[in-house]
Design a protein around this motif. Structure first.
Motif, PDB file in Angstrom:
ATOM      1  N   ARG A 318       0.874  -1.172   0.000  1.00  6.73           N
ATOM      2  CA  ARG A 318       0.000   0.000   0.000  1.00  6.73           C
ATOM      3  C   ARG A 318       0.912   1.223   0.000  1.00  6.73           C
ATOM      4  NH1 ARG A 318      -2.437  -3.988  -0.524  1.00  6.73           N
ATOM      5  NH2 ARG A 318      -4.359  -4.706   0.470  1.00  6.73           N
ATOM      6  N   ARG A 406      -3.461   6.984  -2.981  1.00  9.33           N
ATOM      7  CA  ARG A 406      -2.893   5.664  -2.664  1.00  9.33           C
ATOM      8  C   ARG A 406      -2.844   4.787  -3.918  1.00  9.33           C
ATOM      9  NH1 ARG A 406      -3.365   4.711   3.023  1.00  9.33           N
ATOM     10  NH2 ARG A 406      -2.990   6.741   4.020  1.00  9.33           N
ATOM     11  N   GLU A 408      -1.832   0.618  -5.035  1.00 10.16           N
ATOM     12  CA  GLU A 408      -1.460  -0.727  -4.614  1.00 10.16           C
ATOM     13  C   GLU A 408      -0.445  -1.309  -5.593  1.00 10.16           C
ATOM     14  OE1 GLU A 408      -4.896  -3.135  -4.125  1.00 10.16           O
ATOM     15  OE2 GLU A 408      -5.672  -1.969  -2.433  1.00 10.16           O
TER      16      GLU A 408
END
Length: 558
Positions: A318, A406, A408
């Protein structure tokens, strides 16, 4: 160039023409070698399985998988592969393997997303296979879904289920798959993974005749099963060789293999394919074309393998965007830190990061791999991404992703890294191919000139010259790193001798003139044609293929 004529047969050339990339045929020969370089031989020798495509007694293509203990594949010389395994009696190719059988092979390591392809002829099939390799080349990691493998205790497999159509359970397995393997060929007339055709060599004499085994991957559901059982397979942008589609133009027969990674089952299919070059109702907007397969025979073999694979559905990293920097008119850098504030996993200079993006109005996550362009010693990752006008992921990142967002990702991976041997090192890039070379330059400068290093980069002009100031600073810090910069189209405000060293494209002659010598390692990154011409020229100049390592750009449409 290892193969004197074009390595493509008439079907592949026709596919390239229809796709508008016919110029690839004049420059891609060095990618398709007539023998395995050392890194390919080492790679096959470390694999726990290999994918093989061939034809049965009737000429119908099938794809299968051979597995074995560590070292069951060996490459005693550049033109020989030994596979210490045999097919089970239930396999549709079990009785087809013998001396003279044409085969296509795919070595693939799902955990690292590395793959190499080869084709050849079985010399012997007694207690395993001995294969005379005719052609060998690598592929980029695009569309490979990462999985870790393990082995279970072998047990007698249940009987195979043979039919002429897919049942409901088999349809569901295909609809849920994110990976399959495809085999094509043109049996007995000199074609396959790429067979040269010109006045100097007929198709019948081509060393590349036979079969091609290839990987296909996408988001779960990327293969659509129609109500009548027809399979609709999206054909994404790739290396532009068109080995699979070129074969299908010549012979529509096709083999498919869907592996049940959790149970070791193999679903083997043979049928006939039709290529839709301009699908109007494509189920995947990323598809350039669609391959429609009519199923003719199915062999379903539960628990056929002792291997099992596991994939983490969620990307384990993350990351948070902590900075966004415009590097040139078409490259932007994204600096990433761990979202929880923890230390990032280390990486080797040259490796890439596979990111998974949630893009509005897109089905499933969109995965892309980008080279890590920053220092391996930095506290953050840096991805420097070129904006592609038709690129779903790159446009989203450039236009929508901001500081604080964010992302991933999966752990850094890739084997395009600096060689452990301490010989001279020549880092060569064009355009956005500079990104892994920047990380390598950081690492080389940190080594304090423990080996001679040359940094050679080509770009259009000063306006497009990304990372110039950063490279200037690293060169100033180094102890003897030599830099050469080429502008193909310098502007009026670009000064020769100050902003760039030479006008034009980088050539193999330019690299040989550096004086790094035949013992140097030449690491190349850039467009396919750029790499093909440089590697062919370096080999012609006496550089061993084992000292030329390259990384292509991923497919267009990123």
């Amino acid at each position: 160039m290892s193969i004197e004529t074009t390595p493509f047969h008439a079907g592949e050339l026709e596919a390239q023409r229809r796709a508008g990339v016919e110029s690839i045929a004049s420059s891609a020969g060095s990618f398709i070698r007539d023998a395995m370089p050392e890194q390919h031989r080492d790679f096959f020798a470390m694999l726990p399985f290999v994918v093989i495509a061939a034809g049965d007694e009737r000429g119908c293509p099938w794809v299968t998988l051979l597995e074995g203990d560590e070292g069951f594949i060996a490459a005693p010389d550049p033109r020989t592969l030994r596979v210490a395994a045999t097919l089970a009696a239930q396999d549709p190719l079990a009785s087809a393997f013998g001396s003279g059988t044409e085969v296509g092979l795919l070595g693939i390591e799902l955990a690292t997303r590395r793959r190499n392809r080869a084709n050849g002829v079985i010399r012997s099939a007694d207690d395993g296979l001995v294969i005379d390799v005719r052609q060998s080349f690598g592929n980029c990691p695009q569309y490979i879904r990462e999985r870790q493998w393990r082995r279970v205790e072998p047990s007698p497999a249940p009987g195979a289920i043979v039919s002429e159509r897919l049942d409901a359970r088999q349809r569901a397995r295909i609809a849920a798959a994110d990976t399959f393997f495809i085999g094509t060929g043109f049996i007995g007339t000199g074609f396959g993974l790429g067979s040269g055709t010109d006045s100097a060599r007929s198709e019948e004499e081509s060393p590349s005749q036979g079969f091609d085994a290839s990987h296909r991957g996408g988001e779960p559901g990327f293969v659509c099963v129609a109500e009548d059982g027809t399979l609709q397979i999206p054909d994404y942008a790739g290396n532009n060789f068109f080995n699979t589609i070129g074969n299908l133009i010549r012979d529509p027969r096709v083999g498919l293999l869907f592996v049940d990674f959790e149970t070791g089952g193999m679903l083997q299919i043979t049928g006939r394919a039709r290529i839709d070059w301009a699908p109007t109702e494509r189920h995947d907007p990323n598809a350039k074309r669609t391959i429609e397969v009519t199923v003719e025979r199915v062999v379903d073999r539960p628990a056929a393998l002792a291997l099992r694979w596991q994939r983490e559905d969620d990307a384990p990293l993350r990351l948070e965007v902590v900075d966004k920097v415009i590097e040139s008119d078409w490259i932007t850098s994204f600096h990433l830190a761990d979202a929880a504030g923890d230390a990032l996993l280390p990486f080797e200079a040259g490796q890439h990061l596979a990111v998974e993006l949630e893009i509005p109005n897109r089905h499933g996550r969109v995965g892309r791999s980008y080279s890590l362009s920053g220092s391996p010693f930095a506290a953050t990752y840096r991805l420097s991404i070129k904006r592609e006008e038709k690129g779903v992921a790159s446009r989203f990142l450039h236009d929508r992703v901001a500081i604080g967002d964010r992302i991933e990702a999966r752990p850094p991976s890739g084997d395009f890294v600096m060689p452990l041997q301490r010989g001279p090192l020549v880092l060569v890039s064009a355009g956005v191919g500079i990104t892994p070379m920047l990380a390598m330059l950081h690492a080389a400068v940190a080594e304090s000139a423990s080996r001679p290093v040359w940094f050679v980069h080509g770009t259009r002009s000063g306006e497009a010259h990304a990372f110039k100031a950063e490279v200037d600073e690293l060169i100033a810090q180094s102890h003897g790193v030599v830099r050469r910069t080429f502008y193909s189209a310098p502007q009026a405000n670009d000064t020769a001798g100050v902003d760039y060293d030479a006008k034009g494209w980088i050539t193999a002659g330019d690299l040989l003139a550096l004086g790094a010598g035949l013992e140097a390692y030449y690491l190349l990154c850039g467009p396919t044609r750029f790499l093909a011409e440089l590697s062919a020229g370096l080999e012609a100049g006496g550089v061993s293929p084992d000292r030329i390592v390259f990384e292509t750009f991923g497919p267009t449409g990123r």
